[in-house]
Design a protein around this motif. Structure first.
Motif, short mmCIF file in Angstrom:
data_model
loop_
_atom_site.label_atom_id
_atom_site.label_comp_id
_atom_site.label_asym_id
_atom_site.label_seq_id
_atom_site.Cartn_x
_atom_site.Cartn_y
_atom_site.Cartn_z
N GLU A 1 0.83 -1.21 0.00
CA GLU A 1 0.00 0.00 0.00
C GLU A 1 0.86 1.26 0.00
O GLU A 1 0.46 2.30 -0.54
N LEU A 2 2.04 1.18 0.59
CA LEU A 2 2.96 2.32 0.65
C LEU A 2 4.14 2.17 -0.30
O LEU A 2 4.95 3.08 -0.43
N ASN A 3 4.26 0.99 -0.91
CA ASN A 3 5.39 0.68 -1.77
C ASN A 3 6.70 0.87 -1.01
O ASN A 3 7.67 1.44 -1.52
N GLN A 4 6.73 0.42 0.26
CA GLN A 4 7.89 0.62 1.11
C GLN A 4 8.30 -0.68 1.80
O GLN A 4 7.50 -1.60 1.97
N TRP A 5 9.57 -0.69 2.20
CA TRP A 5 10.15 -1.79 2.95
C TRP A 5 10.35 -1.34 4.40
O TRP A 5 10.71 -0.19 4.65
N THR A 6 10.17 -2.27 5.35
CA THR A 6 10.48 -2.00 6.75
C THR A 6 11.45 -3.07 7.25
O THR A 6 11.43 -4.21 6.78
N LEU A 7 12.28 -2.68 8.20
CA LEU A 7 13.29 -3.57 8.76
C LEU A 7 12.91 -3.95 10.18
O LEU A 7 12.50 -3.11 10.97
N HIS A 8 13.10 -5.24 10.49
CA HIS A 8 12.75 -5.76 11.81
C HIS A 8 13.91 -6.58 12.36
O HIS A 8 14.63 -7.24 11.60
N HIS A 9 14.11 -6.52 13.67
CA HIS A 9 15.12 -7.32 14.35
C HIS A 9 14.41 -8.26 15.32
O HIS A 9 13.27 -8.03 15.70
N GLN A 10 15.12 -9.30 15.69
CA GLN A 10 14.51 -10.28 16.59
C GLN A 10 14.67 -9.82 18.04
O GLN A 10 15.74 -9.41 18.48
N ASN A 11 13.56 -9.86 18.76
CA ASN A 11 13.52 -9.51 20.17
C ASN A 11 12.92 -10.71 20.90
O ASN A 11 11.70 -10.86 20.94
N GLY A 12 13.79 -11.57 21.40
CA GLY A 12 13.30 -12.82 21.97
C GLY A 12 12.78 -13.71 20.86
O GLY A 12 13.47 -13.99 19.91
N GLU A 13 11.52 -14.10 20.96
CA GLU A 13 10.92 -14.97 19.95
C GLU A 13 10.16 -14.17 18.89
O GLU A 13 9.61 -14.76 17.96
N HIS A 14 10.12 -12.86 19.03
CA HIS A 14 9.30 -12.03 18.14
C HIS A 14 10.15 -11.06 17.32
O HIS A 14 11.24 -10.67 17.72
N TRP A 15 9.61 -10.68 16.17
CA TRP A 15 10.23 -9.65 15.34
C TRP A 15 9.69 -8.29 15.75
O TRP A 15 8.49 -8.13 15.95
N GLN A 16 10.59 -7.34 15.87
CA GLN A 16 10.24 -5.99 16.30
C GLN A 16 10.76 -4.99 15.27
O GLN A 16 11.87 -5.15 14.75
N LEU A 17 9.99 -3.95 15.00
CA LEU A 17 10.40 -2.92 14.06
C LEU A 17 11.70 -2.28 14.53
O LEU A 17 11.84 -1.91 15.69
N TYR A 18 12.66 -2.19 13.62
CA TYR A 18 13.94 -1.56 13.91
C TYR A 18 13.77 -0.06 13.73
O TYR A 18 13.56 0.44 12.62
N LEU A 19 13.86 0.68 14.82
CA LEU A 19 13.53 2.10 14.80
C LEU A 19 14.64 3.00 14.25
O LEU A 19 14.40 4.17 13.99
N ASN A 20 15.85 2.45 14.06
CA ASN A 20 16.94 3.26 13.52
C ASN A 20 16.94 3.35 12.00
O ASN A 20 17.83 3.97 11.43
N ALA A 21 15.99 2.71 11.36
CA ALA A 21 15.87 2.79 9.90
C ALA A 21 14.39 2.99 9.57
O ALA A 21 13.57 2.12 9.86
N THR A 22 14.06 4.11 8.99
CA THR A 22 12.67 4.40 8.67
C THR A 22 12.24 3.59 7.45
O THR A 22 13.07 3.18 6.64
N PRO A 23 10.93 3.36 7.30
CA PRO A 23 10.45 2.69 6.09
C PRO A 23 10.96 3.43 4.85
O PRO A 23 11.08 4.66 4.85
N THR A 24 11.28 2.67 3.82
CA THR A 24 11.91 3.25 2.64
C THR A 24 11.46 2.55 1.36
O THR A 24 11.04 1.39 1.39
N LEU A 25 11.59 3.27 0.27
CA LEU A 25 11.32 2.70 -1.05
C LEU A 25 12.50 1.84 -1.52
O LEU A 25 12.35 1.03 -2.43
N GLU A 26 13.67 2.04 -0.90
CA GLU A 26 14.90 1.40 -1.36
C GLU A 26 15.37 0.31 -0.40
O GLU A 26 15.83 0.60 0.70
N LEU A 27 15.27 -0.92 -0.84
CA LEU A 27 15.71 -2.06 -0.05
C LEU A 27 17.18 -1.94 0.31
O LEU A 27 17.59 -2.30 1.41
N GLY A 28 17.98 -1.39 -0.59
CA GLY A 28 19.42 -1.24 -0.34
C GLY A 28 19.73 -0.43 0.90
O GLY A 28 20.73 -0.70 1.59
#
Length: 114
Positions: free
Chosen positions: A70-97
């Protein structure tokens, strides 16, 4: 399960292939990385030999990258215990790189396990 659009998937595979090769060629700490694309998410993991049995390997989850069509964006997540959590040091972006660069730099120590 929704899939990535074909062109987007091909571009992602090329970037991921290069990312894994660069990690393997690191002269200080080479790492054996793999990725798996499942639906609209990419799972990155490191493959290591088991310390107690060098004939066996284990996969250590590194990062998860999700595509939001819907936003044509990628988000990055890191593992926090058994769950994936949004990585707040990288904002959603159009560029996977950009997210792969954030993983490579890893200033908070979330992705590269020692």
């Amino acid at each position: 399960m929704q899939q990535l659009p074909e062109l987007l998937r091909k571009r992602a595979e090329k970037l991921l292939f290069n990312f894994c090769n660069i990690a393997a060629d690191d002269s200080i700490r080479p790492r054996h990385l793999r990725y798996r694309i499942e639906g609209r998410q990419i799972n990155l993991f490191e493959v290591r030999r088991c310390a107690h049995n060098p004939q066996q390997h284990q996969q250590l989850p590194m990062a998860q990258i999700r595509y939001i069509p819907e936003l044509n964006q990628w988000t990055l997540h890191h593992q926090n215990g058994e769950h994936w959590q949004l990585y707040l040091n990288a904002t959603p972006t159009l560029e996977l790189g950009k997210l792969l660069t954030a993983i490579q730099q890893d200033p908070m120590g979330y992705f590269w396990q020692e």
